[in-house]
Scaffold this motif. Structure first.
Motif, PDB file in Angstrom:
ATOM      1  N   CYS A 123       0.874  -1.174   0.000  1.00 25.47           N
ATOM      2  CA  CYS A 123       0.000   0.000   0.000  1.00 25.47           C
ATOM      3  C   CYS A 123       0.907   1.219   0.000  1.00 25.47           C
ATOM      4  N   ARG A 125       0.115   4.285   0.380  1.00 22.02           N
ATOM      5  CA  ARG A 125      -0.244   5.241   1.440  1.00 22.02           C
ATOM      6  C   ARG A 125       0.439   4.865   2.749  1.00 22.02           C
ATOM      7  N   CYS A 126       0.478   3.549   3.038  1.00 23.16           N
ATOM      8  CA  CYS A 126       1.154   3.069   4.258  1.00 23.16           C
ATOM      9  C   CYS A 126       2.668   3.018   4.065  1.00 23.16           C
ATOM     10  N   TYR A 130       2.125  -5.827   2.792  1.00 24.23           N
ATOM     11  CA  TYR A 130       1.210  -6.635   3.586  1.00 24.23           C
ATOM     12  C   TYR A 130       1.272  -8.088   3.141  1.00 24.23           C
ATOM     13  N   CYS A 140      -5.918  -2.736   1.261  1.00 22.61           N
ATOM     14  CA  CYS A 140      -5.213  -2.348   2.483  1.00 22.61           C
ATOM     15  C   CYS A 140      -6.195  -2.304   3.656  1.00 22.61           C
ATOM     16  N   ILE A 142      -6.045  -0.692   6.355  1.00 19.36           N
ATOM     17  CA  ILE A 142      -6.167   0.645   6.961  1.00 19.36           C
ATOM     18  C   ILE A 142      -6.867   1.616   6.019  1.00 19.36           C
ATOM     19  N   HIS A 143      -6.442   1.618   4.750  1.00 17.28           N
ATOM     20  CA  HIS A 143      -6.949   2.616   3.805  1.00 17.28           C
ATOM     21  C   HIS A 143      -8.090   2.121   2.920  1.00 17.28           C
TER      22      HIS A 143
HETATM   23 ZN   LIG Z   1      -2.656   1.600   3.524  1.00 13.68          ZN
END
Ligand SMILES: [Zn+2]
Length: 188
Positions: A123, A125-126, A130, A140, A142-143
């Protein structure tokens, strides 16, 4: 004593999570200063990465313009919250670059770096990979954004060379506190 907050990722302006860790670090620093100890509190911004480059492009700014603005927003918030830090480090500053390069050269000299490939779902953004079981329907956790399958050639640090010494340090000293975290670090 030396104390640091995370060096915050300069993708966006600070939110309450950044404020929480910084206020906590400031409180710890103040406590030790009151006890007469010398304290050095570090905070700052991490200004490198593909994500920052992409966000800056979306905003029609250069990466430099984008990170200058974000670092300024962090500094303005710490001033408003009266955070008494000793240094705000930006990873684009010359002395950070000089120190990072020095460390890199020393690691190369000692044979601790090697080339390898890493492949997985990432991801952006992270800025993290993963494992397949961590994804939620390929997205993802989280996102909730689709991950990119990346295969990249990279430099790796030969951590295995230091495994026995690190295990001994963690198991036989108070290097990691509190105690329950030691077995977590040792993976047992
Ligand atoms: Zn993410």
């Amino acid at each position: 004593m030396y104390l640091t907050t995370p060096i915050y990722y300069a993708n966006d302006v600070p939110h309450i999570g950044h404020a929480y860790t910084t206020i906590a670090a400031d409180a710890v620093a103040r406590y030790h200063r009151l006890g007469g100890r010398r304290v050095f509190l570090l905070t700052g911004t991490d200004e490198h990465g593909i994500n920052i480059e992409r966000i800056a492009a979306r905003r029609g700014l250069s990466p430099r313009q984008h990170v200058d603005e974000i670092a300024g927003a962090f500094q303005a918030l710490w001033s408003r919250l009266d955070i008494q830090y000793d240094r705000f480090i930006r990873t684009t500053e010359p002395d950070h670059i000089r120190t990072a390069l020095d460390l890199w050269r020393r690691l190369q000299g000692s044979g601790d770096l090697y080339r390898g490939t890493y492949e997985g779902d990432s991801c952006t953004r992270c800025e993290a990979y993963y494992a397949p079981e961590e994804l939620v329907e390929g997205r993802c956790p989280i996102h909730d954004l689709p991950c990119e399958h990346l295969r990249e050639e990279n430099w790796f640090f030969r951590l295995s060379r230091y495994e026995p010494a690190l295990q001994q340090l963690v198991a036989e000293t108070d290097f990691v506190q509190p105690v329950p975290r030691r077995s977590e670090v040792l993976g047992c």
